[in-house]
Design an enzyme around this catalytic site. Structure first.
Site, PDB file in Angstrom:
ATOM      1  N   THR A   1     -32.706 -15.942-123.473  1.00 46.34           N
ATOM      2  CA  THR A   1     -33.102 -16.615-123.457  1.00 46.34           C
ATOM      3  C   THR A   1     -32.168 -17.786-123.463  1.00 46.34           C
ATOM      4  OG1 THR A   1     -32.939 -17.586-125.827  1.00 46.34           O
ATOM      5  CG2 THR A   1     -34.985 -16.725-124.631  1.00 46.34           C
ATOM      6  N   GLY A   2     -31.115 -16.949-123.730  1.00 51.65           N
ATOM      7  CA  GLY A   2     -29.533 -18.131-123.609  1.00 51.65           C
ATOM      8  C   GLY A   2     -29.353 -17.855-121.564  1.00 51.65           C
TER       9      GLY A   2
ATOM     10  N   LYS B   1     -38.191 -16.417-131.066  1.00 48.89           N
ATOM     11  CA  LYS B   1     -38.085 -16.988-129.964  1.00 48.89           C
ATOM     12  C   LYS B   1     -39.744 -16.032-129.171  1.00 48.89           C
ATOM     13  CE  LYS B   1     -35.231 -20.137-128.169  1.00 48.89           C
ATOM     14  NZ  LYS B   1     -35.572 -21.036-128.600  1.00 48.89           N
TER      15      LYS B   1
ATOM     16  N   HIS C   1      -6.757  -8.929-121.802  1.00 52.25           N
ATOM     17  CA  HIS C   1      -7.214  -8.354-122.314  1.00 52.25           C
ATOM     18  C   HIS C   1      -6.883  -8.338-123.702  1.00 52.25           C
ATOM     19  CE1 HIS C   1      -9.707  -5.739-119.885  1.00 52.25           C
ATOM     20  NE2 HIS C   1     -10.718  -7.214-119.906  1.00 52.25           N
TER      21      HIS C   1
ATOM     22  N   ILE D   1     -21.864  -7.169-123.939  1.00 57.29           N
ATOM     23  CA  ILE D   1     -21.191  -8.042-122.275  1.00 57.29           C
ATOM     24  C   ILE D   1     -20.108  -8.682-123.370  1.00 57.29           C
ATOM     25  CG2 ILE D   1     -20.629  -9.113-120.469  1.00 57.29           C
ATOM     26  CD1 ILE D   1     -22.118  -6.210-120.082  1.00 57.29           C
ATOM     27  N   THR D   2     -20.387  -9.687-124.377  1.00 53.68           N
ATOM     28  CA  THR D   2     -19.764 -10.707-125.498  1.00 53.68           C
ATOM     29  C   THR D   2     -18.135  -9.974-125.455  1.00 53.68           C
ATOM     30  OG1 THR D   2     -21.687 -10.549-126.319  1.00 53.68           O
ATOM     31  CG2 THR D   2     -19.711 -12.309-126.885  1.00 53.68           C
ATOM     32  N   GLU D   3     -17.932 -11.244-124.787  1.00 55.38           N
ATOM     33  CA  GLU D   3     -16.102 -11.004-125.166  1.00 55.38           C
ATOM     34  C   GLU D   3     -15.976 -11.632-126.230  1.00 55.38           C
ATOM     35  OE1 GLU D   3     -11.484 -12.960-122.554  1.00 55.38           O
ATOM     36  OE2 GLU D   3     -14.588 -12.925-121.853  1.00 55.38           O
TER      37      GLU D   3
ATOM     38  N   TYR E   1     -14.506  -3.593-109.736  1.00 53.71           N
ATOM     39  CA  TYR E   1     -14.359  -3.938-108.290  1.00 53.71           C
ATOM     40  C   TYR E   1     -14.052  -3.349-107.385  1.00 53.71           C
ATOM     41  CZ  TYR E   1     -17.016  -6.718-111.940  1.00 53.71           C
ATOM     42  OH  TYR E   1     -17.736  -7.162-113.600  1.00 53.71           O
TER      43      TYR E   1
ATOM     44  N   GLU F   1      -4.700   0.291-118.219  1.00 59.14           N
ATOM     45  CA  GLU F   1      -3.628  -0.784-118.338  1.00 59.14           C
ATOM     46  C   GLU F   1      -2.852  -0.736-119.467  1.00 59.14           C
ATOM     47  OE1 GLU F   1      -6.947  -4.301-118.756  1.00 59.14           O
ATOM     48  OE2 GLU F   1      -6.705  -3.595-120.170  1.00 59.14           O
TER      49      GLU F   1
END
Length: 289
Positions: free
Chosen positions: A17-18, A43, A247, A96-98, A159, A209
């Site tokens: 819902t965000g 919700k 990162h 996914i959250t950073e 990507y 990296e």
């Protein structure tokens, strides 16, 4: 074939819902991902993009027979959201959250050792099996179904490499962004092991990296266990010691560990050519196929 996700994967979106959750749910559905439910405390009973919302992940899994979740929850609450997902029968959780606090991820990491659920991330773009399903924020239009696996700590680098491959009509089996935080779920070795077992993956790209020793561990695994050819790329070659580059995990300590040079040397010693540019990585893959 593919690894971890395919067109049968049934997905719950935590935080649907965000703003981010809603937007990327719509993008995932448009791509063809089978998003069957959302989960947001308080919700339950709502609907987002035609997807029913439940108060808990457990309710969503039970009602919709889901087997994977994607976490779009703010950092302060994302650790709890991952915990909630790990307490269900889900096969896969993609965070996914950073910016999830490291102490929260340390607790999640301990819980992971007690469950069979696979975690990808956090702080990652997600996972995609081209033409079948994507879980996360990856731009589906640059991917093409094929026989090259890809695993990367960097979303943007993913990507770039994929774009170079697709431009040459070299498609992908599955691409995974494992995330750039110090504590993550699925590692390079985990992904490489899965690609090695996948009969349709004919070559693999590994994008690392600076910071940590994950790439060195992966190089050892490749040397000892893989017949599938691997090409590599290491970002951050010019980063000064002690300075974080993007990162949270991309930092070279004063002792010199985790440098680009040490990672490139380890990969070269394992027989992995490391490109200076994403385009050069694609050259290596083209030579393998």
């Amino acid at each position: 074939m593919s690894i971890f996700v395919d067109d049968d994967t049934r997905v719950v979106v935590q935080g649907i819902t965000g703003g981010e959750g809603k937007f990327h749910t719509e993008q995932m559905i448009e791509y063809g991902t089978n998003v069957v439910a959302g989960a947001v405390p308080g919700k339950g009973g709502q609907s987002v993009a035609g997807v029913p919302v439940y108060d808990t992940v457990d309710q969503a899994v039970e009602a919709e027979d889901a087997d994977a979740s994607v976490v779009f929850v703010p950092p302060a609450f994302a650790g709890d959201a991952v915990f909630e997902a790990l307490d269900t029968d889900l096969d896969l959780v993609v965070a996914i959250t950073e910016g999830i606090p490291t102490q929260d991820m340390a607790k999640v990491n301990k819980r992971l050792s007690e469950t069979d659920t696979r975690l990808i991330g956090p702080n990652c773009p997600g996972i995609i099996t081209p033409g079948e399903a994507k879980l996360g924020i990856l731009p589906g239009n640059i991917f093409e179904s094929g026989d090259v696996g890809l695993v990367s700590r960097s979303g943007t680098l993913t990507y770039q490499v994929v774009s170079n491959l697709t431009e040459r009509d070299i498609g992908q089996t599955t691409a995974i962004g494992i995330g750039g935080d110090p504590i993550i779920g699925t590692s390079f070795v985990d992904a490489l092991e899965a690609f090695e077992a996948d009969t349709e993956t004919k070559a693999v790209v590994m994008c690392g990296e600076i910071g940590g020793e994950d790439e060195e561990q992966a190089a050892k695994y490749i040397a000892e266990n893989m017949d599938t050819p691997v090409a590599g790329f290491i970002a951050g070659r010019t980063a000064p010691p002690g300075k974080r580059m993007g990162h949270a995990g991309a930092i070279v300590s004063g002792s010199g560990t985790g440098t680009a040079e040490s990672k490139i040397d380890a990969l070269n010693d394992a027989g992995v050519p490391v490109g200076d540019t994403p385009n050069e990585v694609a050259d290596y893959i083209e030579d393998f196929l």
